[in-house]
Design a protein around this motif. Structure first.
Motif, PDB file in Angstrom:
ATOM      1  N   ASP A  21       0.859  -1.184   0.000  1.00  0.00           N
ATOM      2  CA  ASP A  21       0.000   0.000   0.000  1.00  0.00           C
ATOM      3  C   ASP A  21       0.894   1.233   0.000  1.00  0.00           C
ATOM      4  OD1 ASP A  21       0.870   0.397   2.650  1.00  0.00           O
ATOM      5  OD2 ASP A  21      -0.939  -0.491   3.495  1.00  0.00           O
ATOM      6  N   VAL A  22       0.306   2.401   0.046  1.00  0.00           N
ATOM      7  CA  VAL A  22       1.094   3.630  -0.059  1.00  0.00           C
ATOM      8  C   VAL A  22       2.056   3.809   1.111  1.00  0.00           C
ATOM      9  CG1 VAL A  22      -0.525   4.842  -1.557  1.00  0.00           C
ATOM     10  CG2 VAL A  22      -0.763   5.051   0.914  1.00  0.00           C
ATOM     11  N   THR A  23       1.767   3.187   2.241  1.00  0.00           N
ATOM     12  CA  THR A  23       2.667   3.352   3.396  1.00  0.00           C
ATOM     13  C   THR A  23       3.876   2.422   3.338  1.00  0.00           C
ATOM     14  OG1 THR A  23       1.438   1.777   4.772  1.00  0.00           O
ATOM     15  CG2 THR A  23       0.766   4.095   4.879  1.00  0.00           C
ATOM     16  N   THR A  24       3.797   1.355   2.557  1.00  0.00           N
ATOM     17  CA  THR A  24       4.905   0.406   2.465  1.00  0.00           C
ATOM     18  C   THR A  24       5.577   0.374   1.091  1.00  0.00           C
ATOM     19  OG1 THR A  24       3.354  -1.385   1.947  1.00  0.00           O
ATOM     20  CG2 THR A  24       3.980  -1.103   4.270  1.00  0.00           C
ATOM     21  N   ARG A  25       5.050   1.141   0.159  1.00  0.00           N
ATOM     22  CA  ARG A  25       5.551   1.115  -1.221  1.00  0.00           C
ATOM     23  C   ARG A  25       7.023   1.496  -1.307  1.00  0.00           C
ATOM     24  NH1 ARG A  25       2.322   4.786  -5.171  1.00  0.00           N
ATOM     25  NH2 ARG A  25       2.957   6.262  -3.582  1.00  0.00           N
ATOM     26  N   ALA A  26       7.428   2.587  -0.721  1.00  0.00           N
ATOM     27  CA  ALA A  26       8.819   3.047  -0.835  1.00  0.00           C
ATOM     28  C   ALA A  26       9.779   2.048  -0.198  1.00  0.00           C
ATOM     29  CB  ALA A  26       8.978   4.424  -0.195  1.00  0.00           C
ATOM     30  N   ALA A  27       9.420   1.525   0.961  1.00  0.00           N
ATOM     31  CA  ALA A  27      10.293   0.561   1.648  1.00  0.00           C
ATOM     32  C   ALA A  27      10.452  -0.714   0.823  1.00  0.00           C
ATOM     33  CB  ALA A  27       9.737   0.236   3.024  1.00  0.00           C
ATOM     34  N   ALA A  28       9.370  -1.178   0.229  1.00  0.00           N
ATOM     35  CA  ALA A  28       9.441  -2.385  -0.598  1.00  0.00           C
ATOM     36  C   ALA A  28      10.329  -2.156  -1.815  1.00  0.00           C
ATOM     37  CB  ALA A  28       8.040  -2.810  -1.027  1.00  0.00           C
ATOM     38  N   ALA A  29      10.181  -1.010  -2.458  1.00  0.00           N
ATOM     39  CA  ALA A  29      10.999  -0.700  -3.635  1.00  0.00           C
ATOM     40  C   ALA A  29      12.479  -0.617  -3.272  1.00  0.00           C
ATOM     41  CB  ALA A  29      10.531   0.608  -4.271  1.00  0.00           C
ATOM     42  N   VAL A  30      12.785   0.026  -2.173  1.00  0.00           N
ATOM     43  CA  VAL A  30      14.185   0.147  -1.730  1.00  0.00           C
ATOM     44  C   VAL A  30      14.756  -1.226  -1.389  1.00  0.00           C
ATOM     45  CG1 VAL A  30      15.653   1.037   0.124  1.00  0.00           C
ATOM     46  CG2 VAL A  30      13.998   2.539  -0.995  1.00  0.00           C
ATOM     47  N   GLU A  31      13.951  -2.071  -0.757  1.00  0.00           N
ATOM     48  CA  GLU A  31      14.430  -3.407  -0.397  1.00  0.00           C
ATOM     49  C   GLU A  31      14.746  -4.238  -1.649  1.00  0.00           C
ATOM     50  OE1 GLU A  31      13.207  -7.268   2.313  1.00  0.00           O
ATOM     51  OE2 GLU A  31      12.058  -5.419   2.517  1.00  0.00           O
ATOM     52  N   ILE A  32      13.888  -4.167  -2.646  1.00  0.00           N
ATOM     53  CA  ILE A  32      14.140  -4.907  -3.891  1.00  0.00           C
ATOM     54  C   ILE A  32      15.387  -4.363  -4.580  1.00  0.00           C
ATOM     55  CG2 ILE A  32      13.258  -5.411  -6.207  1.00  0.00           C
ATOM     56  CD1 ILE A  32      10.432  -5.467  -4.915  1.00  0.00           C
ATOM     57  N   GLU A  33      15.519  -3.052  -4.633  1.00  0.00           N
ATOM     58  CA  GLU A  33      16.708  -2.458  -5.258  1.00  0.00           C
ATOM     59  C   GLU A  33      17.976  -2.879  -4.530  1.00  0.00           C
ATOM     60  OE1 GLU A  33      15.909   1.739  -5.476  1.00  0.00           O
ATOM     61  OE2 GLU A  33      14.341   1.432  -6.978  1.00  0.00           O
ATOM     62  N   ALA A  34      17.936  -2.944  -3.200  1.00  0.00           N
ATOM     63  CA  ALA A  34      19.102  -3.376  -2.429  1.00  0.00           C
ATOM     64  C   ALA A  34      19.444  -4.833  -2.729  1.00  0.00           C
ATOM     65  CB  ALA A  34      18.850  -3.184  -0.936  1.00  0.00           C
ATOM     66  N   LEU A  35      18.440  -5.676  -2.869  1.00  0.00           N
ATOM     67  CA  LEU A  35      18.688  -7.074  -3.215  1.00  0.00           C
ATOM     68  C   LEU A  35      19.363  -7.191  -4.579  1.00  0.00           C
ATOM     69  CD1 LEU A  35      15.327  -8.662  -2.022  1.00  0.00           C
ATOM     70  CD2 LEU A  35      17.604  -9.084  -1.051  1.00  0.00           C
ATOM     71  N   ILE A  36      18.921  -6.400  -5.522  1.00  0.00           N
ATOM     72  CA  ILE A  36      19.505  -6.437  -6.867  1.00  0.00           C
ATOM     73  C   ILE A  36      20.955  -5.970  -6.829  1.00  0.00           C
ATOM     74  CG2 ILE A  36      19.378  -5.423  -9.183  1.00  0.00           C
ATOM     75  CD1 ILE A  36      16.242  -5.433  -8.693  1.00  0.00           C
ATOM     76  N   HIS A  37      21.215  -4.908  -6.113  1.00  0.00           N
ATOM     77  CA  HIS A  37      22.594  -4.409  -6.016  1.00  0.00           C
ATOM     78  C   HIS A  37      23.494  -5.380  -5.251  1.00  0.00           C
ATOM     79  CE1 HIS A  37      22.287  -0.628  -8.065  1.00  0.00           C
ATOM     80  NE2 HIS A  37      21.227  -0.286  -7.352  1.00  0.00           N
ATOM     81  N   THR A  38      22.954  -6.052  -4.260  1.00  0.00           N
ATOM     82  CA  THR A  38      23.734  -6.991  -3.463  1.00  0.00           C
ATOM     83  C   THR A  38      24.086  -8.256  -4.243  1.00  0.00           C
ATOM     84  OG1 THR A  38      22.752  -6.208  -1.412  1.00  0.00           O
ATOM     85  CG2 THR A  38      23.732  -8.412  -1.362  1.00  0.00           C
TER      86      THR A  38
END
Length: 93
Positions: A21-38
């Protein structure tokens, strides 16, 4: 737990266990991006919950797709309805 992941060879598999939802969207996106970079995978799959993903969930996947595209990594959406797949494709073309 909202997101889990596994690595199978050169593929990063990300699972969104709940719609975002709108309250968790940014955190989820950042977490996925961190996984990709890692993990630096050659391919990424994102599995969404069964049924129709929320607009915020699709937004997260589209954001991850844009980042992957800039790194020349294909991203595939799985688990989404045909209508959601079409919307994802339209926003990532």
């Amino acid at each position: 737990m909202l997101i889990s992941h596994s690595v199978d060879g050169e593929t990063l598999h990300v699972t969104l266990h709940h719609n975002v939802d709108v309250t968790t969207r940014a955190a989820a996106a950042v977490e996925i991006e961190a996984l990709i970079h890692t993990h630096r995978p050659r391919r990424v799959t994102v599995q969404v919950t069964a049924g129709e993903p929320t607009p915020a969930t699709l937004s997260v996947v589209v954001r991850a797709h844009r980042m992957c595209k800039s790194l020349d990594i294909p991203l595939r959406l799985t688990g989404a309805t045909t209508a959601a797949q079409r919307l994802f494709s339209a926003n990532t073309a």
